[in-house]
Write a protein that holds these residues in place. Structure first.
Motif, short mmCIF file in Angstrom:
data_model
loop_
_atom_site.label_atom_id
_atom_site.label_comp_id
_atom_site.label_asym_id
_atom_site.label_seq_id
_atom_site.Cartn_x
_atom_site.Cartn_y
_atom_site.Cartn_z
N ARG A 49 1.19 -8.04 12.04
CA ARG A 49 0.35 -9.03 12.73
C ARG A 49 -0.48 -9.83 11.73
N HIS A 50 -0.84 -9.17 10.63
CA HIS A 50 -1.62 -9.86 9.59
C HIS A 50 -0.77 -10.88 8.84
N ALA A 59 0.26 -3.39 12.79
CA ALA A 59 -0.99 -4.06 12.45
C ALA A 59 -0.81 -4.97 11.24
N LEU A 60 -0.13 -4.47 10.22
CA LEU A 60 0.05 -5.24 9.00
C LEU A 60 1.02 -6.40 9.20
N TRP A 87 -6.05 -6.92 13.13
CA TRP A 87 -5.26 -6.06 12.25
C TRP A 87 -6.14 -5.13 11.42
#
Length: 319
Positions: A217-218, A214-215, A168
């Motif tokens: 996934r974090h 991406a965030l 991420w």
């Protein structure tokens, strides 16, 4: 009566003009700064500033943010508007020189890149294309519509990769650098973007989706992820607005940022010399080079460090 003495600044202007006209200083080459002029010709800073102001007035030089004052490209000969072409039969292909939305947007971007957003007008774009101003309105509704299409165009030319990195942080960092590079390429873009009244820019939607993915996934929830995305976007935009502001300030004052600081230095040192601000006084004595790229990178990494701590997993718990 003897010949009237030529003012010192006029002689310096004439010398630099000669170097430009003979090609000794080519288009894009950096011309001597005010500091270099004072050192080379032994004149006061005010005289050196007057020299660069006169060269700007003559259109021989221009300010480039982060670079300084450079030799301007030769002006293109003025073009008169061409008469409107005869109507084409329905379904007939357009000729290579036909006025299209793409050509209008490209011309507007070229003006904004070279001279700033304030220089963009429907009349100016039409003049650069060699067409009547009213012909533009067959393709764009108004200047606001044109600006949105300009932003859509430049962002669409630099898409993110098809496959994002699995990590991420690496993915967010890649997108943030891509955005910063866009702001660097087009200094007008950052101030044109609105945070409170966002324009519908279709080519920006994949960027937002990339950041959210991406965030997420974090481990952030969607609301937090979008807030983090806006924070990162506005951070990059906040630093980048200085690019266009500096270009305008340099054009207005005739001084680049380094030369402007030289003018302010005596007054600043007088204040710092009172002993009330020892840390700032020490910094002024040792020097500090403001580098917007380094400033952006420093802040980006600190923001990513903060996001790395979210969500806080807390102590390990047994399921």
């Amino acid at each position: 009566m003897g010949e009237r003495a030529v003012p010192r600044y006029s002689r310096i202007v004439a010398e630099l003009r000669r170097r430009i006209e003979t090609g000794e200083l080519a288009a894009g080459a950096r011309v001597p700064s005010t500091r270099e002029i004072t050192r080379q010709w032994g004149v006061a800073m005010a005289t050196a500033s007057k020299v660069l102001a006169e060269l700007r007035r003559e259109g021989l030089v221009r300010a480039v943010p982060g670079v300084g004052t450079v030799v301007a490209a030769p002006a293109r000969p003025a073009r008169t508007a061409r008469p409107a072409p005869a109507a084409r039969p329905a379904g007939a292909p357009e000729g290579p020189g036909a006025l299209t939305l793409g050509r209008i947007v490209d011309a507007a971007v070229a003006v904004a890149d070279a001279e700033g957003l304030a220089a963009v007008s429907m009349r100016r774009v039409a003049a650069d294309l060699g067409v009547a101003t009213m012909s533009l309105y067959r393709h764009v509704a108004d200047k606001e519509d044109l600006l949105t299409r300009m932003m859509d165009g430049v962002m669409g030319r630099h898409p993110l990769p098809a496959d994002p990195p699995p990590d991420w942080r690496e993915a967010v960092e890649l997108a943030a650098h891509r955005l910063w590079d866009l702001f660097r390429r087009h200094p007008w873009l950052a101030p044109a973007l609105s945070m409170t009244r966002p324009q519908l820019i279709a080519s920006a939607l994949p960027y937002t989706e990339w950041m959210l993915a991406a965030l997420l996934r974090h481990g952030l929830d969607l609301q937090s992820a979008f807030t983090a995305h806006l924070t990162l976007l506005n951070y990059a935009r906040g630093i980048a607005v200085n690019l266009e502001a500096e270009r305008e300030a340099e054009a207005d004052s005739g001084l680049d940022s380094e030369e402007w600081m030289d003018h302010q230095e005596p007054d600043l040192l007088a204040v710092l010399g009172t002993g009330r601000f020892p840390a700032l006084d020490h910094l002024a004595q040792t020097g500090y080079d403001l580098d917007l790229d380094a400033l952006f990178e420093f802040g980006l990494q600190r923001l990513l460090d903060g996001l790395a701590a979210l969500p806080d997993p807390g102590p390990d718990r047994e399921g």
